[in-house]
Write a protein that holds these residues in place. Sequence first.
Motif, mmCIF file in Angstrom:
data_model
loop_
_atom_site.group_PDB
_atom_site.id
_atom_site.type_symbol
_atom_site.label_atom_id
_atom_site.label_comp_id
_atom_site.label_asym_id
_atom_site.label_seq_id
_atom_site.Cartn_x
_atom_site.Cartn_y
_atom_site.Cartn_z
ATOM 1 N N GLU A 69 40.076 10.308 41.252
ATOM 2 C CA GLU A 69 41.352 10.533 40.592
ATOM 3 C C GLU A 69 41.308 10.124 39.123
ATOM 4 O O GLU A 69 40.526 9.258 38.724
ATOM 5 C CB GLU A 69 42.468 9.766 41.312
ATOM 6 C CG GLU A 69 42.784 10.333 42.683
ATOM 7 C CD GLU A 69 43.905 9.579 43.388
ATOM 8 O OE1 GLU A 69 44.381 8.566 42.827
ATOM 9 O OE2 GLU A 69 44.300 9.989 44.489
ATOM 10 N N PRO A 72 47.360 9.567 34.506
ATOM 11 C CA PRO A 72 48.184 10.542 33.775
ATOM 12 C C PRO A 72 48.010 10.373 32.268
ATOM 13 O O PRO A 72 48.764 9.660 31.614
ATOM 14 C CB PRO A 72 49.607 10.188 34.217
ATOM 15 C CG PRO A 72 49.547 8.740 34.562
ATOM 16 C CD PRO A 72 48.167 8.509 35.130
ATOM 17 N N VAL A 80 51.687 13.996 29.733
ATOM 18 C CA VAL A 80 51.515 13.886 31.189
ATOM 19 C C VAL A 80 52.130 12.582 31.676
ATOM 20 O O VAL A 80 51.830 11.509 31.150
ATOM 21 C CB VAL A 80 50.018 13.930 31.577
ATOM 22 C CG1 VAL A 80 49.864 13.923 33.093
ATOM 23 C CG2 VAL A 80 49.341 15.155 30.972
ATOM 24 N N ASP A 82 53.573 10.418 35.378
ATOM 25 C CA ASP A 82 53.807 10.300 36.819
ATOM 26 C C ASP A 82 55.229 9.806 37.036
ATOM 27 O O ASP A 82 55.663 8.836 36.407
ATOM 28 C CB ASP A 82 52.817 9.328 37.454
ATOM 29 C CG ASP A 82 51.430 9.925 37.616
ATOM 30 O OD1 ASP A 82 51.270 11.123 37.339
ATOM 31 O OD2 ASP A 82 50.508 9.176 38.000
ATOM 32 N N ARG A 91 53.428 14.600 39.394
ATOM 33 C CA ARG A 91 52.885 14.463 38.039
ATOM 34 C C ARG A 91 53.389 15.652 37.227
ATOM 35 O O ARG A 91 53.254 16.794 37.656
ATOM 36 C CB ARG A 91 51.355 14.409 38.060
ATOM 37 C CG ARG A 91 50.725 14.281 36.666
ATOM 38 C CD ARG A 91 49.247 13.935 36.741
ATOM 39 N NE ARG A 91 49.056 12.553 37.182
ATOM 40 C CZ ARG A 91 47.874 11.934 37.252
ATOM 41 N NH1 ARG A 91 46.765 12.589 36.901
ATOM 42 N NH2 ARG A 91 47.789 10.695 37.660
ATOM 43 N N TYR A 93 53.618 17.844 33.602
ATOM 44 C CA TYR A 93 52.888 18.236 32.385
ATOM 45 C C TYR A 93 53.848 19.018 31.487
ATOM 46 O O TYR A 93 54.351 20.081 31.884
ATOM 47 C CB TYR A 93 51.688 19.105 32.736
ATOM 48 C CG TYR A 93 50.687 18.436 33.658
ATOM 49 C CD1 TYR A 93 49.487 17.930 33.159
ATOM 50 C CD2 TYR A 93 50.947 18.308 35.030
ATOM 51 C CE1 TYR A 93 48.566 17.316 34.001
ATOM 52 C CE2 TYR A 93 50.036 17.687 35.873
ATOM 53 C CZ TYR A 93 48.849 17.187 35.352
ATOM 54 O OH TYR A 93 47.948 16.572 36.190
ATOM 55 N N ALA A 120 46.315 13.840 41.424
ATOM 56 C CA ALA A 120 45.546 13.110 40.420
ATOM 57 C C ALA A 120 44.057 13.442 40.432
ATOM 58 O O ALA A 120 43.319 12.988 39.555
ATOM 59 C CB ALA A 120 45.732 11.608 40.598
ATOM 60 N N TYR A 122 40.688 15.202 39.597
ATOM 61 C CA TYR A 122 40.369 15.837 38.319
ATOM 62 C C TYR A 122 40.556 17.347 38.321
ATOM 63 O O TYR A 122 41.165 17.894 37.383
ATOM 64 C CB TYR A 122 38.939 15.483 37.890
ATOM 65 C CG TYR A 122 38.519 16.264 36.672
ATOM 66 C CD1 TYR A 122 39.055 15.980 35.415
ATOM 67 C CD2 TYR A 122 37.622 17.343 36.776
ATOM 68 C CE1 TYR A 122 38.708 16.726 34.301
ATOM 69 C CE2 TYR A 122 37.274 18.094 35.671
ATOM 70 C CZ TYR A 122 37.819 17.782 34.442
ATOM 71 O OH TYR A 122 37.478 18.529 33.346
ATOM 72 N N ASP A 125 44.256 18.077 38.126
ATOM 73 C CA ASP A 125 44.756 17.676 36.815
ATOM 74 C C ASP A 125 44.321 18.688 35.752
ATOM 75 O O ASP A 125 45.115 19.092 34.897
ATOM 76 C CB ASP A 125 44.234 16.281 36.477
ATOM 77 C CG ASP A 125 44.731 15.771 35.136
ATOM 78 O OD1 ASP A 125 45.885 15.306 35.055
ATOM 79 O OD2 ASP A 125 43.956 15.858 34.152
ATOM 80 N N ARG A 129 46.985 20.943 33.631
ATOM 81 C CA ARG A 129 46.959 20.757 32.174
ATOM 82 C C ARG A 129 46.697 22.104 31.474
ATOM 83 O O ARG A 129 47.358 22.461 30.504
ATOM 84 C CB ARG A 129 45.857 19.749 31.828
ATOM 85 C CG ARG A 129 45.846 19.231 30.406
ATOM 86 C CD ARG A 129 44.688 18.256 30.258
ATOM 87 N NE ARG A 129 44.827 17.112 31.141
ATOM 88 C CZ ARG A 129 45.464 15.981 30.802
ATOM 89 N NH1 ARG A 129 45.999 15.873 29.601
ATOM 90 N NH2 ARG A 129 45.540 14.981 31.653
ATOM 91 N N SER A 141 53.142 18.945 39.390
ATOM 92 C CA SER A 141 52.101 18.907 40.419
ATOM 93 C C SER A 141 52.580 17.974 41.531
ATOM 94 O O SER A 141 52.819 16.788 41.304
ATOM 95 C CB SER A 141 50.780 18.407 39.825
ATOM 96 O OG SER A 141 49.714 18.611 40.713
#
Length: 398
Positions: A69, A72, A80, A82, A91, A93, A120, A122, A125, A129, A141
């Motif tokens: 993970e 943020p 970003v 949480d 989460r 963005y 979280a 990668y 994320d 993003r 998310s």
Amino acid sequence: MGKKIILLLTVGVLAAYYVYTPLPDNIEEPWKLTWMIAVSKTVAYLNLFSEFLGANRFVNIAALSKRQEVPPTSDENVTVTDTTFNNIPVRVYVPKRKSVALRRGLFFIHGGGWSSGSFALYPHDFLSRKTAERLDAVVVSASYRKAPKHLFPTQFEDVYNSLKWFLRQDILENYGVDPKRVGVSGSSSGGNLAAAVTQQLTEDPSVKIKLKTQALIYPILQILDMNTPSYRENSHFPTLRKSEVAKGWYDYFTTDRSLENAILLGQLVPAESSHLFKFVNWSSLLPEKFKKGHIYKKPIHGSSDVAKRFPGILDVRAAPLLADDARLRGLPRTYVVTCQYDVLRDDGIMYVTRLQDAGVEVTHNHVDDGYHGAFFLLDLKISHRIINHYIDWLKENL
């Protein structure tokens, strides 16, 4: 010296045998994928070994996920954070550049067989993003409690409640989101949840703001027939095996392992519910090129006891492909990704057919060299190809 060479050669041959996985000829970057499969296989074996020693399999998976993970972290393009929506962690963005108009909103649901994964991680994320930046969209998310500690319908309810929170007028105004341009998307079991909550929203009078789009990435949509052509052809494909799907389903519904055999044998539907078979009848729902000479075999009736003990197996919130035509007619514009070498391929294709028959506008992106998980294997070219197609569709339709 000769013994050392023989030993090295033996070790090399065994290592090559362990790493090598036969793949279809049209797979792009096969050695990269082979190496990733070998790493994944090693982790799985270590997990089984630790379970044999007494550790809990799901604790191990959760611990592994935690190590992958990312926090943020805002950058020059996206803020970003949480937070929680209706007490469910999410989460968010938000693009940093100023916008003269209200932004799109996208609610994304991660996969992981309902039992693992996180917003979280990668790859999730990265996708959120990238989507926020390229679409100038607010991306939420989502998270949800995991099986088997929390059983169906907990995951559905967590996602549904947080999505309803996002769709409140005051929340959309706070994030600068256009209430006419909100969509939902999800991958694998997240695609299952995305399809299920989208269906539910169309029939919920308390929700005044409706979704404009849904995007489903190789979704799992039904449990009644695990003998479709894609299950037959790809049952041992290493990125998602048939046995792993069955395990995911029964972990979703129960801690009682007696359900496993009923799932694999297709003995789930009691005679009084046999009308549901028409919704998953691949002989009438798949285009000819995906049947490839396979002979349809109607699933066997199960006992009423199975359906009574595990009612989720016949619930459209768990198996969106079981929705009747009237429920499908109110659904928004839809995007579906399916992959040729994926046991779930035919679930997605059958849903495409049923949605089109119900009058829903559908874009179907079938990836001829794709396989389950390809969307998030970011070191591979295929991942970025599918992601770019997905974002381009959202840019045009959301």
